[in-house]
Write a protein that holds these residues in place. Structure first.
Motif, PDB file in Angstrom:
ATOM      1  N   ARG A 117       0.839  -1.208   0.000  1.00 26.66           N
ATOM      2  CA  ARG A 117       0.000   0.000   0.000  1.00 26.66           C
ATOM      3  C   ARG A 117       0.865   1.246   0.000  1.00 26.66           C
ATOM      4  O   ARG A 117       0.563   2.214  -0.712  1.00 26.66           O
ATOM      5  CB  ARG A 117      -0.907   0.021   1.231  1.00 26.66           C
ATOM      6  CG  ARG A 117      -2.122  -0.817   1.070  1.00 26.66           C
ATOM      7  CD  ARG A 117      -3.079  -0.549   2.204  1.00 26.66           C
ATOM      8  NE  ARG A 117      -4.134  -1.534   2.171  1.00 26.66           N
ATOM      9  CZ  ARG A 117      -4.905  -1.816   3.170  1.00 26.66           C
ATOM     10  NH1 ARG A 117      -4.745  -1.206   4.327  1.00 26.66           N
ATOM     11  NH2 ARG A 117      -5.859  -2.692   3.049  1.00 26.66           N
ATOM     12  N   GLU A 118       1.902   1.238   0.841  1.00 33.65           N
ATOM     13  CA  GLU A 118       2.798   2.404   0.870  1.00 33.65           C
ATOM     14  C   GLU A 118       3.437   2.608  -0.498  1.00 33.65           C
ATOM     15  O   GLU A 118       3.567   3.735  -0.980  1.00 33.65           O
ATOM     16  CB  GLU A 118       3.887   2.222   1.941  1.00 33.65           C
ATOM     17  CG  GLU A 118       3.399   2.438   3.350  1.00 33.65           C
ATOM     18  CD  GLU A 118       4.510   2.236   4.367  1.00 33.65           C
ATOM     19  OE1 GLU A 118       5.664   1.935   3.991  1.00 33.65           O
ATOM     20  OE2 GLU A 118       4.213   2.350   5.566  1.00 33.65           O
ATOM     21  N   TYR A 119       3.837   1.533  -1.116  1.00 27.99           N
ATOM     22  CA  TYR A 119       4.462   1.629  -2.433  1.00 27.99           C
ATOM     23  C   TYR A 119       3.470   2.178  -3.452  1.00 27.99           C
ATOM     24  O   TYR A 119       3.794   3.054  -4.254  1.00 27.99           O
ATOM     25  CB  TYR A 119       4.990   0.246  -2.856  1.00 27.99           C
ATOM     26  CG  TYR A 119       5.572   0.241  -4.232  1.00 27.99           C
ATOM     27  CD1 TYR A 119       6.809   0.832  -4.484  1.00 27.99           C
ATOM     28  CD2 TYR A 119       4.868  -0.312  -5.312  1.00 27.99           C
ATOM     29  CE1 TYR A 119       7.355   0.842  -5.756  1.00 27.99           C
ATOM     30  CE2 TYR A 119       5.398  -0.301  -6.588  1.00 27.99           C
ATOM     31  CZ  TYR A 119       6.639   0.253  -6.780  1.00 27.99           C
ATOM     32  OH  TYR A 119       7.172   0.262  -8.059  1.00 27.99           O
ATOM     33  N   GLU A 120       2.231   1.656  -3.377  1.00 26.44           N
ATOM     34  CA  GLU A 120       1.213   2.132  -4.324  1.00 26.44           C
ATOM     35  C   GLU A 120       0.878   3.608  -4.082  1.00 26.44           C
ATOM     36  O   GLU A 120       0.692   4.373  -5.012  1.00 26.44           O
ATOM     37  CB  GLU A 120      -0.066   1.278  -4.205  1.00 26.44           C
ATOM     38  CG  GLU A 120       0.095  -0.112  -4.774  1.00 26.44           C
ATOM     39  CD  GLU A 120      -1.143  -0.960  -4.562  1.00 26.44           C
ATOM     40  OE1 GLU A 120      -2.123  -0.516  -3.899  1.00 26.44           O
ATOM     41  OE2 GLU A 120      -1.155  -2.096  -5.048  1.00 26.44           O
ATOM     42  N   GLU A 121       0.798   3.999  -2.809  1.00 25.99           N
ATOM     43  CA  GLU A 121       0.511   5.385  -2.496  1.00 25.99           C
ATOM     44  C   GLU A 121       1.656   6.288  -2.944  1.00 25.99           C
ATOM     45  O   GLU A 121       1.430   7.379  -3.460  1.00 25.99           O
ATOM     46  CB  GLU A 121       0.256   5.550  -0.991  1.00 25.99           C
ATOM     47  CG  GLU A 121      -1.061   4.986  -0.529  1.00 25.99           C
ATOM     48  CD  GLU A 121      -1.224   5.097   0.974  1.00 25.99           C
ATOM     49  OE1 GLU A 121      -0.324   5.639   1.673  1.00 25.99           O
ATOM     50  OE2 GLU A 121      -2.239   4.614   1.491  1.00 25.99           O
ATOM     51  N   ASN A 122       2.855   5.829  -2.724  1.00 24.87           N
ATOM     52  CA  ASN A 122       4.027   6.609  -3.148  1.00 24.87           C
ATOM     53  C   ASN A 122       4.108   6.722  -4.658  1.00 24.87           C
ATOM     54  O   ASN A 122       4.472   7.771  -5.186  1.00 24.87           O
ATOM     55  CB  ASN A 122       5.325   6.010  -2.593  1.00 24.87           C
ATOM     56  CG  ASN A 122       5.460   6.235  -1.099  1.00 24.87           C
ATOM     57  OD1 ASN A 122       4.842   7.117  -0.541  1.00 24.87           O
ATOM     58  ND2 ASN A 122       6.298   5.431  -0.469  1.00 24.87           N
ATOM     59  N   THR A 123       3.780   5.700  -5.354  1.00 22.47           N
ATOM     60  CA  THR A 123       3.855   5.736  -6.822  1.00 22.47           C
ATOM     61  C   THR A 123       2.707   6.544  -7.407  1.00 22.47           C
ATOM     62  O   THR A 123       2.863   7.162  -8.456  1.00 22.47           O
ATOM     63  CB  THR A 123       3.826   4.318  -7.417  1.00 22.47           C
ATOM     64  OG1 THR A 123       2.718   3.621  -6.919  1.00 22.47           O
ATOM     65  CG2 THR A 123       5.098   3.600  -7.115  1.00 22.47           C
ATOM     66  N   GLN A 124       1.567   6.586  -6.761  1.00 27.49           N
ATOM     67  CA  GLN A 124       0.451   7.374  -7.264  1.00 27.49           C
ATOM     68  C   GLN A 124       0.687   8.850  -7.063  1.00 27.49           C
ATOM     69  O   GLN A 124       0.240   9.666  -7.828  1.00 27.49           O
ATOM     70  CB  GLN A 124      -0.850   6.965  -6.557  1.00 27.49           C
ATOM     71  CG  GLN A 124      -1.399   5.647  -7.021  1.00 27.49           C
ATOM     72  CD  GLN A 124      -2.646   5.294  -6.263  1.00 27.49           C
ATOM     73  OE1 GLN A 124      -3.088   6.032  -5.402  1.00 27.49           O
ATOM     74  NE2 GLN A 124      -3.207   4.164  -6.575  1.00 27.49           N
ATOM     75  N   GLU A 125       1.370   9.215  -6.014  1.00 26.70           N
ATOM     76  CA  GLU A 125       1.653  10.610  -5.731  1.00 26.70           C
ATOM     77  C   GLU A 125       2.652  11.145  -6.734  1.00 26.70           C
ATOM     78  O   GLU A 125       2.664  12.322  -7.022  1.00 26.70           O
ATOM     79  CB  GLU A 125       2.190  10.756  -4.306  1.00 26.70           C
ATOM     80  CG  GLU A 125       1.146  10.543  -3.238  1.00 26.70           C
ATOM     81  CD  GLU A 125       1.757  10.646  -1.855  1.00 26.70           C
ATOM     82  OE1 GLU A 125       2.949  10.942  -1.700  1.00 26.70           O
ATOM     83  OE2 GLU A 125       1.022  10.426  -0.892  1.00 26.70           O
ATOM     84  N   GLU A 126       3.488  10.354  -7.267  1.00 27.56           N
ATOM     85  CA  GLU A 126       4.519  10.825  -8.167  1.00 27.56           C
ATOM     86  C   GLU A 126       3.968  10.978  -9.510  1.00 27.56           C
ATOM     87  O   GLU A 126       3.546  11.564 -10.260  1.00 27.56           O
ATOM     88  CB  GLU A 126       5.650   9.816  -8.267  1.00 27.56           C
ATOM     89  CG  GLU A 126       6.411   9.717  -6.997  1.00 27.56           C
ATOM     90  CD  GLU A 126       7.477   8.656  -7.065  1.00 27.56           C
ATOM     91  OE1 GLU A 126       7.631   7.928  -8.047  1.00 27.56           O
ATOM     92  OE2 GLU A 126       8.173   8.514  -6.092  1.00 27.56           O
TER      93      GLU A 126
END
Length: 126
Positions: A117-126
């Motif tokens: 989830r953290e990875y997905e959230e981080n990648t969506q923000e970028e």
């Protein structure tokens, strides 16, 4: 040949009167018999006393053996109980290890999901 005279202790003067004539020889034989009988009686008493002591010792040994047999039976029962407790401990240990293993798997699974989830959230923000 002349026959030697046997010494006498008491002689009856009349040959018709009833009585016992004792000679030194017959008195010696009688005393020898009495001493031998006394010795045999003493030996018999000693033998009986020893036999009684042996019998008493055997009875005491039998009692001690019975007590040891009872103790041996108690020890067998205690060993059986100990074996049951050891098996119960092993079973509980296995169950606890299984539960801890499952808990560890759940924690690892949650961390992996959290990381994803953290990875997905981080990648969506970028």
């Amino acid at each position: 040949m002349k026959i030697p005279e046997v010494p006498t202790i008491a002689i009856s003067s009349s040959s018709n009167s009833p009585g016992i004539t004792l000679t030194l020889e017959s008195t010696g034989i009688l005393l020898g018999i009495l001493v031998s009988a006394s010795l045999l009686g003493t030996m018999a008493v000693q033998l009986i006393t020893k036999m009684n002591r042996i019998s008493s010792s055997i009875a005491q040994i039998e009692e001690v053996m019975k007590e040891h047999a009872r103790d041996a039976e108690k020890i067998r029962q205690i060993e059986k109980t100990l074996d049951l407790h050891i098996q119960e401990y092993v079973n509980r240990k296995d169950v606890i290890q299984m539960v801890l293993g499952q808990l560890d798997q759940k924690i690892n699974h949650k961390f992996k999901r959290l990381n994803i989830r953290e990875y997905e959230e981080n990648t969506q923000e970028e």
